[in-house]
Motif scaffolding. Sequence first.
Motif, PDB file in Angstrom:
ATOM      1  N   LEU A  75       0.822  -1.214   0.000  1.00 50.42           N
ATOM      2  CA  LEU A  75       0.000   0.000   0.000  1.00 50.42           C
ATOM      3  C   LEU A  75       0.859   1.270   0.000  1.00 50.42           C
ATOM      4  CD1 LEU A  75      -3.125  -0.956   2.170  1.00 50.42           C
ATOM      5  CD2 LEU A  75      -2.569  -1.486  -0.208  1.00 50.42           C
ATOM      6  N   PRO A  76       1.918   1.331   0.845  1.00 49.23           N
ATOM      7  CA  PRO A  76       2.766   2.540   0.749  1.00 49.23           C
ATOM      8  C   PRO A  76       3.411   2.691  -0.621  1.00 49.23           C
ATOM      9  CG  PRO A  76       3.175   1.388   2.814  1.00 49.23           C
ATOM     10  CD  PRO A  76       2.305   0.477   1.988  1.00 49.23           C
ATOM     11  N   ARG A  77       3.672   1.590  -1.291  1.00 54.80           N
ATOM     12  CA  ARG A  77       4.279   1.698  -2.620  1.00 54.80           C
ATOM     13  C   ARG A  77       3.299   2.268  -3.640  1.00 54.80           C
ATOM     14  NH1 ARG A  77       6.724  -3.802  -4.118  1.00 54.80           N
ATOM     15  NH2 ARG A  77       6.654  -2.833  -6.171  1.00 54.80           N
ATOM     16  N   VAL A  78       2.020   1.980  -3.464  1.00 58.18           N
ATOM     17  CA  VAL A  78       1.016   2.601  -4.342  1.00 58.18           C
ATOM     18  C   VAL A  78       1.017   4.115  -4.131  1.00 58.18           C
ATOM     19  CG1 VAL A  78      -1.437   2.783  -4.891  1.00 58.18           C
ATOM     20  CG2 VAL A  78      -0.432   0.532  -4.444  1.00 58.18           C
ATOM     21  N   VAL A  79       1.055   4.521  -2.856  1.00 61.42           N
ATOM     22  CA  VAL A  79       1.071   5.957  -2.549  1.00 61.42           C
ATOM     23  C   VAL A  79       2.310   6.614  -3.157  1.00 61.42           C
ATOM     24  CG1 VAL A  79       1.210   7.664  -0.697  1.00 61.42           C
ATOM     25  CG2 VAL A  79      -0.294   5.673  -0.449  1.00 61.42           C
ATOM     26  N   GLU A  80       3.456   5.941  -3.024  1.00 55.83           N
ATOM     27  CA  GLU A  80       4.693   6.494  -3.608  1.00 55.83           C
ATOM     28  C   GLU A  80       4.574   6.628  -5.124  1.00 55.83           C
ATOM     29  OE1 GLU A  80       7.990   3.967  -2.478  1.00 55.83           O
ATOM     30  OE2 GLU A  80       7.365   4.132  -0.379  1.00 55.83           O
ATOM     31  N   ALA A  81       4.017   5.596  -5.752  1.00 53.85           N
ATOM     32  CA  ALA A  81       3.884   5.625  -7.216  1.00 53.85           C
ATOM     33  C   ALA A  81       2.948   6.749  -7.655  1.00 53.85           C
ATOM     34  CB  ALA A  81       3.374   4.281  -7.730  1.00 53.85           C
ATOM     35  N   LEU A  82       1.911   7.004  -6.869  1.00 56.82           N
ATOM     36  CA  LEU A  82       1.009   8.124  -7.177  1.00 56.82           C
ATOM     37  C   LEU A  82       1.755   9.443  -7.023  1.00 56.82           C
ATOM     38  CD1 LEU A  82      -2.271   6.930  -5.388  1.00 56.82           C
ATOM     39  CD2 LEU A  82      -1.986   7.278  -7.851  1.00 56.82           C
ATOM     40  N   ARG A  83       2.493   9.579  -5.914  1.00 58.24           N
ATOM     41  CA  ARG A  83       3.222  10.833  -5.667  1.00 58.24           C
ATOM     42  C   ARG A  83       4.242  11.079  -6.758  1.00 58.24           C
ATOM     43  NH1 ARG A  83       3.804  10.088   0.879  1.00 58.24           N
ATOM     44  NH2 ARG A  83       1.706  10.844   1.365  1.00 58.24           N
ATOM     45  N   ALA A  84       4.885  10.009  -7.219  1.00 49.04           N
ATOM     46  CA  ALA A  84       5.898  10.147  -8.271  1.00 49.04           C
ATOM     47  C   ALA A  84       5.298  10.701  -9.559  1.00 49.04           C
ATOM     48  CB  ALA A  84       6.551   8.797  -8.549  1.00 49.04           C
ATOM     49  N   ARG A  85       3.991  10.538  -9.711  1.00 52.51           N
ATOM     50  CA  ARG A  85       3.313  11.062 -10.909  1.00 52.51           C
ATOM     51  C   ARG A  85       2.578  12.372 -10.623  1.00 52.51           C
ATOM     52  NH1 ARG A  85       3.915   5.867 -11.078  1.00 52.51           N
ATOM     53  NH2 ARG A  85       4.157   4.729 -13.031  1.00 52.51           N
ATOM     54  N   GLY A  86       2.861  12.946  -9.476  1.00 56.24           N
ATOM     55  CA  GLY A  86       2.203  14.206  -9.127  1.00 56.24           C
ATOM     56  C   GLY A  86       0.762  14.041  -8.702  1.00 56.24           C
ATOM     57  N   LEU A  87       0.410  12.842  -8.245  1.00 54.16           N
ATOM     58  CA  LEU A  87      -0.973  12.570  -7.876  1.00 54.16           C
ATOM     59  C   LEU A  87      -1.120  12.363  -6.364  1.00 54.16           C
ATOM     60  CD1 LEU A  87      -1.802  10.020 -10.747  1.00 54.16           C
ATOM     61  CD2 LEU A  87      -2.264  12.469 -10.723  1.00 54.16           C
ATOM     62  N   GLY A  88      -0.253  13.029  -5.607  1.00 53.99           N
ATOM     63  CA  GLY A  88      -0.287  12.858  -4.157  1.00 53.99           C
ATOM     64  C   GLY A  88      -1.550  13.380  -3.501  1.00 53.99           C
ATOM     65  N   ASP A  89      -2.314  14.171  -4.250  1.00 56.25           N
ATOM     66  CA  ASP A  89      -3.531  14.732  -3.656  1.00 56.25           C
ATOM     67  C   ASP A  89      -4.727  13.784  -3.772  1.00 56.25           C
ATOM     68  OD1 ASP A  89      -3.510  15.010  -6.418  1.00 56.25           O
ATOM     69  OD2 ASP A  89      -4.824  16.758  -6.393  1.00 56.25           O
ATOM     70  N   ILE A  90      -4.566  12.668  -4.449  1.00 52.43           N
ATOM     71  CA  ILE A  90      -5.697  11.740  -4.584  1.00 52.43           C
ATOM     72  C   ILE A  90      -5.817  10.896  -3.319  1.00 52.43           C
ATOM     73  CG2 ILE A  90      -6.630   9.778  -5.876  1.00 52.43           C
ATOM     74  CD1 ILE A  90      -5.258  10.717  -8.318  1.00 52.43           C
ATOM     75  N   PRO A  91      -6.981  10.923  -2.661  1.00 54.88           N
ATOM     76  CA  PRO A  91      -7.123  10.094  -1.462  1.00 54.88           C
ATOM     77  C   PRO A  91      -7.082   8.606  -1.823  1.00 54.88           C
ATOM     78  CG  PRO A  91      -9.177  11.260  -1.977  1.00 54.88           C
ATOM     79  CD  PRO A  91      -8.153  11.738  -2.954  1.00 54.88           C
ATOM     80  N   VAL A  92      -6.416   7.840  -0.968  1.00 51.66           N
ATOM     81  CA  VAL A  92      -6.309   6.392  -1.173  1.00 51.66           C
ATOM     82  C   VAL A  92      -6.925   5.700   0.032  1.00 51.66           C
ATOM     83  CG1 VAL A  92      -4.733   4.445  -1.517  1.00 51.66           C
ATOM     84  CG2 VAL A  92      -4.143   6.707  -2.439  1.00 51.66           C
ATOM     85  N   PHE A  93      -7.951   4.903  -0.204  1.00 43.86           N
ATOM     86  CA  PHE A  93      -8.518   4.142   0.911  1.00 43.86           C
ATOM     87  C   PHE A  93      -8.295   2.657   0.670  1.00 43.86           C
ATOM     88  CE2 PHE A  93     -11.863   4.836  -2.167  1.00 43.86           C
ATOM     89  CZ  PHE A  93     -12.607   3.673  -2.184  1.00 43.86           C
ATOM     90  N   ALA A  94      -8.316   1.911   1.761  1.00 48.18           N
ATOM     91  CA  ALA A  94      -7.975   0.494   1.657  1.00 48.18           C
ATOM     92  C   ALA A  94      -8.975  -0.345   2.421  1.00 48.18           C
ATOM     93  CB  ALA A  94      -6.562   0.253   2.191  1.00 48.18           C
ATOM     94  N   GLY A  95      -9.122  -1.573   1.969  1.00 52.27           N
ATOM     95  CA  GLY A  95      -9.985  -2.516   2.666  1.00 52.27           C
ATOM     96  C   GLY A  95      -9.435  -3.914   2.523  1.00 52.27           C
ATOM     97  N   GLY A  96     -10.026  -4.834   3.252  1.00 54.14           N
ATOM     98  CA  GLY A  96      -9.559  -6.214   3.184  1.00 54.14           C
ATOM     99  C   GLY A  96      -9.222  -6.717   4.571  1.00 54.14           C
ATOM    100  N   ILE A  97      -8.273  -7.633   4.625  1.00 50.31           N
ATOM    101  CA  ILE A  97      -7.865  -8.171   5.928  1.00 50.31           C
ATOM    102  C   ILE A  97      -6.621  -7.414   6.383  1.00 50.31           C
ATOM    103  CG2 ILE A  97      -7.241 -10.240   7.201  1.00 50.31           C
ATOM    104  CD1 ILE A  97     -10.033 -10.341   5.958  1.00 50.31           C
ATOM    105  N   ILE A  98      -6.859  -6.354   7.145  1.00 46.94           N
ATOM    106  CA  ILE A  98      -5.756  -5.522   7.627  1.00 46.94           C
ATOM    107  C   ILE A  98      -5.888  -5.397   9.149  1.00 46.94           C
ATOM    108  CG2 ILE A  98      -4.718  -3.225   7.572  1.00 46.94           C
ATOM    109  CD1 ILE A  98      -5.757  -3.003   4.652  1.00 46.94           C
ATOM    110  N   PRO A  99      -4.947  -5.968   9.920  1.00 40.13           N
ATOM    111  CA  PRO A  99      -5.053  -5.909  11.391  1.00 40.13           C
ATOM    112  C   PRO A  99      -5.059  -4.463  11.902  1.00 40.13           C
ATOM    113  CG  PRO A  99      -3.338  -7.449  10.701  1.00 40.13           C
ATOM    114  CD  PRO A  99      -3.762  -6.711   9.479  1.00 40.13           C
ATOM    115  N   GLU A 100      -5.828  -4.260  12.947  1.00 40.62           N
ATOM    116  CA  GLU A 100      -5.983  -2.938  13.557  1.00 40.62           C
ATOM    117  C   GLU A 100      -4.624  -2.281  13.844  1.00 40.62           C
ATOM    118  OE1 GLU A 100      -8.409  -0.024  14.286  1.00 40.62           O
ATOM    119  OE2 GLU A 100      -9.262  -2.020  13.944  1.00 40.62           O
TER     120      GLU A 100
END
Lengths: 143, 337
Positions: A75-100
């Motif tokens: 997930l952090p790598r997706v955020v980095e890839a977005l930022r690298a394209r100047g898309l850091g302002d796009i909100p990223v939400f996540a779901g699935g099996i993610i421990p608290e």
Amino acid sequence: MVLCMRPLRILIAKPGLDGHDRGAKIIARALRDAGMEVIYTGLRQTPEMIAEAALQEDVDAVGLSILSGAHNTLLPRVVEALRARGLGDIPVFAGGIIPEEDVPFLKAHGITEVFGPGTPLETIVHFIETHTPRRARPEPSAT
Amino acid sequence: MSEQLSWRAPRALARLLTAIENGAPEALAQVQTLYRQTAHRAHIVGITGVPGGGKSTLVAALTRALREQSRTVAVLSVDPSSPFTRGAILGDRIRMRGISGDPGVFIRSLASRSAPGGIAAATADMVTALDAAGFDVIFVETVGAGQDDVAIARLAETVVVVEAPGLGDDIQAIKAGLIEIADILVVNKADLPDAQRTAQNLAAALALGFETQGHHGPSLASSPQAGAPSGRAGWRVPVLLTSAAHDQGVAALIDALQQHRAWLETSEEGKHRRLRQAEAEIRARLYAQLMRAALAHIEHGALERWAAQCAQHRAHPEEAARALLQAILPKLCSSST
């Protein structure tokens, strides 16, 4: 008038290697029923593919579904890839099996919100409707 | 400003496409300038056909093949909007996974936003922007089309109609509509049984048309003359078999696309066709502008009152439409654009 009526465009993607996309499809369907245009990319997406799709599709938000346990890596790598394209302002939400206990780490690495199993669909719809800053901005003239 | 619009700068392009799709006035002004600067540069290829026929998979296979020739490709892929919520699920990228991540490929999904005819209202202007950005080939993939979804014919230079085996008999093949707009007919999923027979039915149906027009019949992919223009005025619609998921028949389809483009550029019919398309596009926009103007002038609640009457069969919808038109005509004529 036209601008304020435009539907939100949301990218729903599954990073990594797990092959279960029932959750992603349920979210996609719920967002569709809430009047959004959902671009669904299918399984096994790399962070680069997801960021590229977000860029070309000019989406208002990105939703990531992950069940593999690799969320702290991917997930952090997706955020980095977005930022690298100047898309850091796009909100990223996540779901699935993610421990608290992983949620603070993910939020510190640019994930806007994490929705665990059993989150009511209305909660997710409401979150997206209230966390899409690009929508409020006037359309760039792209000249 | 158009110097900066380039396939090498995908973010600006993506944002312009959004602005066009949403009808932003400055974007529409820009498109009009771009339109004058881009006369038939890119090859605009329409891909249409039944839902589930393999259109997206075929576009992906074609794109891969074109990239091997170092040609840049843009894909505009239309999926339907819900008539109830206006939401949509745009799933064509799933089939195009193998071609994403290549800077020479730009894929954009769009919702039909309930426009009739199988493409979205903004599609033509989005194509203009992609053309100005310098892509060599632009694929426009329609929604899974019904028999009457022929709007792509006024936009695309080459229309590929994708059929799948086993969907209808030889009478389906001679009905009016979608098949008539094909410049190239593809029977995809050729690995399935019945593919040959479907192709033969389609070829035979086309041959009927050619006989009545005094042309030679179309040819199947297996014959050496497949896709060759038949000498004088006419274009022979080739019927090609492909199995896009297995990359089979794709090279022959690329050849047919290129032959059709060459034919358009050298034949009188090609010129006439551009005239007919321009006329159809003006008509479509006139219709849309008239509707917008009319709806803006209809007295608040008048349409709903008529609907209540018509729902109970106390008035006929034709009568209602006439009455509404009568009421707004004076306003329409006095208002300047």
